[in-house]
Design a protein around this motif. Structure first.
Motif, PDB file in Angstrom:
ATOM      1  N   ALA A   1      83.885  56.304  20.815  1.00 28.79           N
ATOM      2  CA  ALA A   1      82.767  57.188  21.142  1.00 28.79           C
ATOM      3  C   ALA A   1      82.729  58.488  20.363  1.00 28.79           C
ATOM      4  CB  ALA A   1      82.767  57.491  22.636  1.00 28.79           C
ATOM      5  N   TYR A   2      83.852  58.954  19.820  1.00 29.82           N
ATOM      6  CA  TYR A   2      83.815  60.266  19.183  1.00 29.82           C
ATOM      7  C   TYR A   2      84.069  60.227  17.684  1.00 29.82           C
ATOM      8  CZ  TYR A   2      83.453  61.935  23.901  1.00 29.82           C
ATOM      9  OH  TYR A   2      83.008  62.146  25.180  1.00 29.82           O
ATOM     10  N   SER A   3      84.072  59.045  17.069  1.00 24.69           N
ATOM     11  CA  SER A   3      84.244  58.980  15.617  1.00 24.69           C
ATOM     12  C   SER A   3      82.970  58.513  14.923  1.00 24.69           C
ATOM     13  CB  SER A   3      85.410  58.059  15.267  1.00 24.69           C
ATOM     14  OG  SER A   3      85.127  56.746  15.667  1.00 24.69           O
ATOM     15  N   THR A   4      81.854  58.587  15.629  1.00 23.62           N
ATOM     16  CA  THR A   4      80.566  58.176  15.076  1.00 23.62           C
ATOM     17  C   THR A   4      79.506  59.132  15.619  1.00 23.62           C
ATOM     18  OG1 THR A   4      79.070  56.290  14.834  1.00 23.62           O
ATOM     19  CG2 THR A   4      80.175  56.509  16.948  1.00 23.62           C
TER      20      THR A   4
ATOM     21  N   CYS B   1      68.022  60.403  24.070  1.00 23.94           N
ATOM     22  CA  CYS B   1      68.426  60.867  22.743  1.00 23.94           C
ATOM     23  C   CYS B   1      67.964  59.863  21.699  1.00 23.94           C
ATOM     24  CB  CYS B   1      69.942  61.059  22.657  1.00 23.94           C
ATOM     25  SG  CYS B   1      70.874  59.518  22.657  1.00 23.94           S
ATOM     26  N   ILE B   2      68.004  60.301  20.456  1.00 27.61           N
ATOM     27  CA  ILE B   2      67.730  59.430  19.317  1.00 27.61           C
ATOM     28  C   ILE B   2      69.029  59.301  18.539  1.00 27.61           C
ATOM     29  CG2 ILE B   2      66.471  59.185  17.142  1.00 27.61           C
ATOM     30  CD1 ILE B   2      64.213  60.852  18.463  1.00 27.61           C
ATOM     31  N   LEU B   3      69.448  58.062  18.275  1.00 27.21           N
ATOM     32  CA  LEU B   3      70.664  57.804  17.510  1.00 27.21           C
ATOM     33  C   LEU B   3      70.347  56.917  16.313  1.00 27.21           C
ATOM     34  CD1 LEU B   3      73.320  56.933  20.242  1.00 27.21           C
ATOM     35  CD2 LEU B   3      73.230  58.987  18.832  1.00 27.21           C
ATOM     36  N   PRO B   4      71.055  57.119  15.198  1.00 27.75           N
ATOM     37  CA  PRO B   4      70.908  56.182  14.082  1.00 27.75           C
ATOM     38  C   PRO B   4      71.668  54.902  14.395  1.00 27.75           C
ATOM     39  CG  PRO B   4      72.564  57.819  13.551  1.00 27.75           C
ATOM     40  CD  PRO B   4      71.983  58.203  14.883  1.00 27.75           C
ATOM     41  N   ILE B   5      71.065  53.788  14.070  1.00 29.83           N
ATOM     42  CA  ILE B   5      71.715  52.485  14.193  1.00 29.83           C
ATOM     43  C   ILE B   5      71.688  51.869  12.795  1.00 29.83           C
ATOM     44  CG2 ILE B   5      71.689  50.215  15.289  1.00 29.83           C
ATOM     45  CD1 ILE B   5      72.281  52.498  17.253  1.00 29.83           C
ATOM     46  N   PHE B   6      72.859  51.566  12.269  1.00 28.41           N
ATOM     47  CA  PHE B   6      72.974  51.190  10.867  1.00 28.41           C
ATOM     48  C   PHE B   6      72.873  49.688  10.645  1.00 28.41           C
ATOM     49  CE2 PHE B   6      75.141  55.255  11.446  1.00 28.41           C
ATOM     50  CZ  PHE B   6      74.376  56.022  10.575  1.00 28.41           C
ATOM     51  N   ALA B   7      72.437  49.326   9.447  1.00 29.41           N
ATOM     52  CA  ALA B   7      72.235  47.920   9.094  1.00 29.41           C
ATOM     53  C   ALA B   7      73.520  47.112   9.245  1.00 29.41           C
ATOM     54  CB  ALA B   7      71.708  47.820   7.664  1.00 29.41           C
ATOM     55  N   ASN B   8      74.670  47.738   8.972  1.00 25.75           N
ATOM     56  CA  ASN B   8      75.935  47.007   9.026  1.00 25.75           C
ATOM     57  C   ASN B   8      76.610  47.057  10.403  1.00 25.75           C
ATOM     58  OD1 ASN B   8      76.704  49.658   9.015  1.00 25.75           O
ATOM     59  ND2 ASN B   8      78.236  49.446   7.412  1.00 25.75           N
ATOM     60  N   ASP B   9      75.963  47.680  11.398  1.00 22.05           N
ATOM     61  CA  ASP B   9      76.537  47.766  12.745  1.00 22.05           C
ATOM     62  C   ASP B   9      75.410  47.992  13.755  1.00 22.05           C
ATOM     63  OD1 ASP B   9      78.011  48.162  15.042  1.00 22.05           O
ATOM     64  OD2 ASP B   9      79.350  49.666  14.168  1.00 22.05           O
TER      65      ASP B   9
ATOM     66  N   THR C   1      83.753  63.851  47.097  1.00 20.40           N
ATOM     67  CA  THR C   1      83.757  65.215  46.563  1.00 20.40           C
ATOM     68  C   THR C   1      84.436  65.211  45.196  1.00 20.40           C
ATOM     69  OG1 THR C   1      83.853  66.108  48.790  1.00 20.40           O
ATOM     70  CG2 THR C   1      84.525  67.580  47.006  1.00 20.40           C
ATOM     71  N   ASN C   2      83.881  65.957  44.249  1.00 21.78           N
ATOM     72  CA  ASN C   2      84.375  66.067  42.870  1.00 21.78           C
ATOM     73  C   ASN C   2      84.291  64.762  42.078  1.00 21.78           C
ATOM     74  OD1 ASN C   2      84.902  68.836  42.888  1.00 21.78           O
ATOM     75  ND2 ASN C   2      86.854  68.484  43.918  1.00 21.78           N
ATOM     76  N   ASN C   3      83.448  63.837  42.492  1.00 19.50           N
ATOM     77  CA  ASN C   3      83.199  62.634  41.710  1.00 19.50           C
ATOM     78  C   ASN C   3      82.312  63.037  40.540  1.00 19.50           C
ATOM     79  OD1 ASN C   3      81.640  59.572  41.704  1.00 19.50           O
ATOM     80  ND2 ASN C   3      83.855  59.714  41.834  1.00 19.50           N
ATOM     81  N   GLN C   4      82.559  62.449  39.365  1.00 18.69           N
ATOM     82  CA  GLN C   4      81.854  62.863  38.150  1.00 18.69           C
ATOM     83  C   GLN C   4      81.319  61.656  37.392  1.00 18.69           C
ATOM     84  OE1 GLN C   4      84.477  65.370  35.782  1.00 18.69           O
ATOM     85  NE2 GLN C   4      85.631  65.857  37.606  1.00 18.69           N
ATOM     86  N   VAL C   5      80.230  61.875  36.686  1.00 16.43           N
ATOM     87  CA  VAL C   5      79.697  60.903  35.736  1.00 16.43           C
ATOM     88  C   VAL C   5      79.314  61.674  34.483  1.00 16.43           C
ATOM     89  CG1 VAL C   5      77.786  59.344  35.232  1.00 16.43           C
ATOM     90  CG2 VAL C   5      78.858  59.267  37.457  1.00 16.43           C
ATOM     91  N   ASP C   6      79.679  61.132  33.338  1.00 13.20           N
ATOM     92  CA  ASP C   6      79.415  61.758  32.046  1.00 13.20           C
ATOM     93  C   ASP C   6      78.888  60.671  31.115  1.00 13.20           C
ATOM     94  OD1 ASP C   6      79.428  63.476  29.853  1.00 13.20           O
ATOM     95  OD2 ASP C   6      81.561  63.213  29.466  1.00 13.20           O
ATOM     96  N   ILE C   7      77.608  60.693  30.800  1.00 12.89           N
ATOM     97  CA  ILE C   7      77.004  59.653  29.955  1.00 12.89           C
ATOM     98  C   ILE C   7      77.045  60.101  28.499  1.00 12.89           C
ATOM     99  CG2 ILE C   7      74.987  58.258  29.469  1.00 12.89           C
ATOM    100  CD1 ILE C   7      73.954  59.010  32.273  1.00 12.89           C
ATOM    101  N   VAL C   8      77.803  59.374  27.681  1.00 14.49           N
ATOM    102  CA  VAL C   8      77.883  59.632  26.247  1.00 14.49           C
ATOM    103  C   VAL C   8      77.463  58.353  25.533  1.00 14.49           C
ATOM    104  CG1 VAL C   8      79.367  60.255  24.313  1.00 14.49           C
ATOM    105  CG2 VAL C   8      79.752  61.291  26.561  1.00 14.49           C
ATOM    106  N   LEU C   9      76.414  58.435  24.733  1.00 12.07           N
ATOM    107  CA  LEU C   9      75.953  57.295  23.942  1.00 12.07           C
ATOM    108  C   LEU C   9      76.447  57.463  22.517  1.00 12.07           C
ATOM    109  CD1 LEU C   9      72.261  56.983  25.176  1.00 12.07           C
ATOM    110  CD2 LEU C   9      74.332  55.943  26.123  1.00 12.07           C
ATOM    111  N   SER C  10      76.774  56.350  21.867  1.00 13.05           N
ATOM    112  CA  SER C  10      77.281  56.423  20.503  1.00 13.05           C
ATOM    113  C   SER C  10      76.749  55.278  19.665  1.00 13.05           C
ATOM    114  CB  SER C  10      78.808  56.427  20.493  1.00 13.05           C
ATOM    115  OG  SER C  10      79.298  55.271  21.116  1.00 13.05           O
ATOM    116  N   SER C  11      76.608  55.555  18.398  1.00 18.59           N
ATOM    117  CA  SER C  11      76.097  54.591  17.438  1.00 18.59           C
ATOM    118  C   SER C  11      77.232  53.696  16.955  1.00 18.59           C
ATOM    119  CB  SER C  11      75.479  55.358  16.262  1.00 18.59           C
ATOM    120  OG  SER C  11      75.055  54.485  15.270  1.00 18.59           O
TER     121      SER C  11
END
Length: 151
Positions: free
Chosen positions: A87-90, A112-120, A72-82
């Motif tokens: 996770a929250y500075s990009t 979702c669609i995320l930008p993926i940069f040449a340098n990362d 009970t009250n188990n949670q999942v939160d999927i956050v994708l990041s570039s």
């Protein structure tokens, strides 16, 4: 009637072709399958073998799914990041969140669609909830396109 040109800084530009983002390339890749991910855990995955080896930025279409534990009250939160940074500075996208109200499991999924940069050339998966392990998680890249002028 149709439009064949647009004007940019007083100069007509053809629509499509070399002056716009590239076409979508459908390319399916399993990033992980049926993986358990602890609460508040972020893991970074390399896309260097998935994307072309060049110095261009890309947009990538991602899909993910996760299931909670059976408490009970188990949670999942999927956050994708570039990229490799936290996770929250990009560029980030929450693609799913679910909370169990009884002692049973629940699933969430999204894309979702995320930008993926040449340098990362990396993408991060973050289970943003501090109260639940994703007991069965799945992550896919579905396609990409190059950003910027294609000359």
């Amino acid at each position: 009637m149709y439009i064949s040109d647009i004007e940019s800084n007083g100069i007509p530009q053809k629509i499509g072709g070399d002056n716009f983002d590239g076409p979508w390339v459908v390319k399916y890749q399993v990033i992980f399958d049926n993986k358990s991910i602890a609460a508040s855990n972020r893991t970074v995955y390399s896309l260097s073998s998935y994307l072309p080896k060049d110095d261009y930025d890309y947009e990538v279409l991602f899909w993910g799914e996760a299931e909670t534990g059976k408490a009970t009250n188990n949670q999942v939160d999927i956050v994708l990041s570039s990229g490799k940074t936290d996770a929250y500075s990009t560029f980030t996208a929450r693609i799913g969140r679910v909370v169990t109200k009884t002692a049973s499991s629940e699933r969430t999924a999204g894309s979702c669609i995320l930008p993926i940069f040449a340098n990362d050339r990396n993408v991060g998966w973050y289970n943003g909830d501090s109260n639940g392990t994703a007991t069965a998680a799945y992550f896919r890249a579905l396609g990409y396109r190059r950003l910027g002028k294609n000359t």
